[in-house]
Design a protein around this motif. Structure first.
Motif, short mmCIF file in Angstrom:
data_model
loop_
_atom_site.label_atom_id
_atom_site.label_comp_id
_atom_site.label_asym_id
_atom_site.label_seq_id
_atom_site.Cartn_x
_atom_site.Cartn_y
_atom_site.Cartn_z
N ASN A 142 49.00 40.36 46.16
CA ASN A 142 48.77 39.37 47.20
C ASN A 142 48.47 37.99 46.62
O ASN A 142 47.98 37.12 47.32
N ASP A 143 48.77 37.80 45.34
CA ASP A 143 48.64 36.52 44.64
C ASP A 143 47.23 35.95 44.60
O ASP A 143 47.04 34.76 44.45
N LYS A 144 46.25 36.81 44.74
CA LYS A 144 44.87 36.41 44.49
C LYS A 144 44.55 36.83 43.07
O LYS A 144 45.22 37.70 42.50
N PRO A 145 43.53 36.26 42.45
CA PRO A 145 43.16 36.70 41.10
C PRO A 145 42.77 38.18 41.09
O PRO A 145 42.21 38.69 42.06
N LEU A 146 43.10 38.85 39.99
CA LEU A 146 42.70 40.26 39.85
C LEU A 146 41.18 40.35 39.87
O LEU A 146 40.50 39.54 39.23
N ASN A 147 40.65 41.32 40.60
CA ASN A 147 39.21 41.54 40.54
C ASN A 147 38.95 42.84 39.78
O ASN A 147 39.86 43.64 39.54
N PHE A 148 37.71 43.02 39.40
CA PHE A 148 37.37 44.16 38.55
C PHE A 148 37.63 45.50 39.25
O PHE A 148 38.06 46.46 38.61
N LEU A 149 37.41 45.56 40.55
CA LEU A 149 37.67 46.80 41.29
C LEU A 149 39.16 47.16 41.23
O LEU A 149 39.51 48.32 41.07
N GLN A 150 40.03 46.16 41.35
CA GLN A 150 41.47 46.42 41.24
C GLN A 150 41.82 46.97 39.86
O GLN A 150 42.61 47.90 39.74
N VAL A 151 41.24 46.37 38.84
CA VAL A 151 41.54 46.80 37.47
C VAL A 151 41.07 48.23 37.25
O VAL A 151 41.80 49.06 36.72
N VAL A 152 39.84 48.55 37.67
CA VAL A 152 39.32 49.91 37.50
C VAL A 152 40.14 50.90 38.32
O VAL A 152 40.48 51.99 37.83
#
Length: 180
Positions: free
Chosen positions: A108-118
């Motif tokens: 969705n072209d927002k910065p990656l957040n830590f929850l997404q990475v995990v």
């Protein structure tokens, strides 16, 4: 709760959609990156676990309750998942992806957040690893070239060199979504 931005490649027609989707990395290049990462993780395990086993006089094959809970399996899993989580969080790519010119971005072209990475690198990779890494083949059949781990975390893997072109093509659609 904020409304989710619609992924622009579904809003554009013709050659623009083809260009945007061509920035998505396909199965072959991602497989090569994963194989490189496998070599890196294997090397890290050898560099870290063998000296620790000698230092603390561990029997790496000893286990509690079942062989899956051996010191070696637990430590190997920690190294594997930490490598993928930390590399993706700090660099948006693992060493394999960096060598192949790829990176992970939010769909969705927002910065990656830590929850997404995990979610992508731990839960998604764990699920995709069953049975025998066959679920990674989903990338072959998905129109956005996303695997199960990408869909769970709302991410895509793109070619880094084509990111600016993709951003320029998507800019009008992102402005349109932000005014809604």
């Amino acid at each position: 709760m904020s409304e989710r931005i619609v992924y622009p490649s579904s809003m554009v027609e013709g050659y623009e959609r083809d260009i945007i989707n061509s920035t998505h990395a396909g199965f072959g290049v991602r497989l090569v990156a994963f194989l490189i990462d496998g070599i890196v993780v294997g090397s890290l395990k050898a560099i870290i676990l063998n000296p620790l086993a000698k230092l603390f006089d561990w029997d790496l094959s000893s286990y509690v309750w079942a062989p899956i809970f051996s010191i070696e399996n637990i430590a190997s899993s920690m190294i594997f998942f930490l490598y993928f989580i930390l590399m993706t969080w700090f660099f948006r790519a693992t060493l394999g992806k960096i060598l192949m010119g790829l990176k992970v971005i939010s769909a969705n072209d927002k910065p990656l957040n830590f929850l997404q990475v995990v979610t992508r690198e731990w839960f998604g990779r764990y699920i995709s690893g069953f049975p025998g890494y066959l679920l990674y083949l989903v990338v072959l059949f998905n129109p956005n070239k996303q695997g199960i781990h990408d869909m769970l975390s709302d991410t895509v893997v793109i070619y880094e060199r084509q990111e600016r072109l993709r951003d320029r093509l998507m800019a009008p659609f992102m402005k349109q979504n932000s005014t809604l």
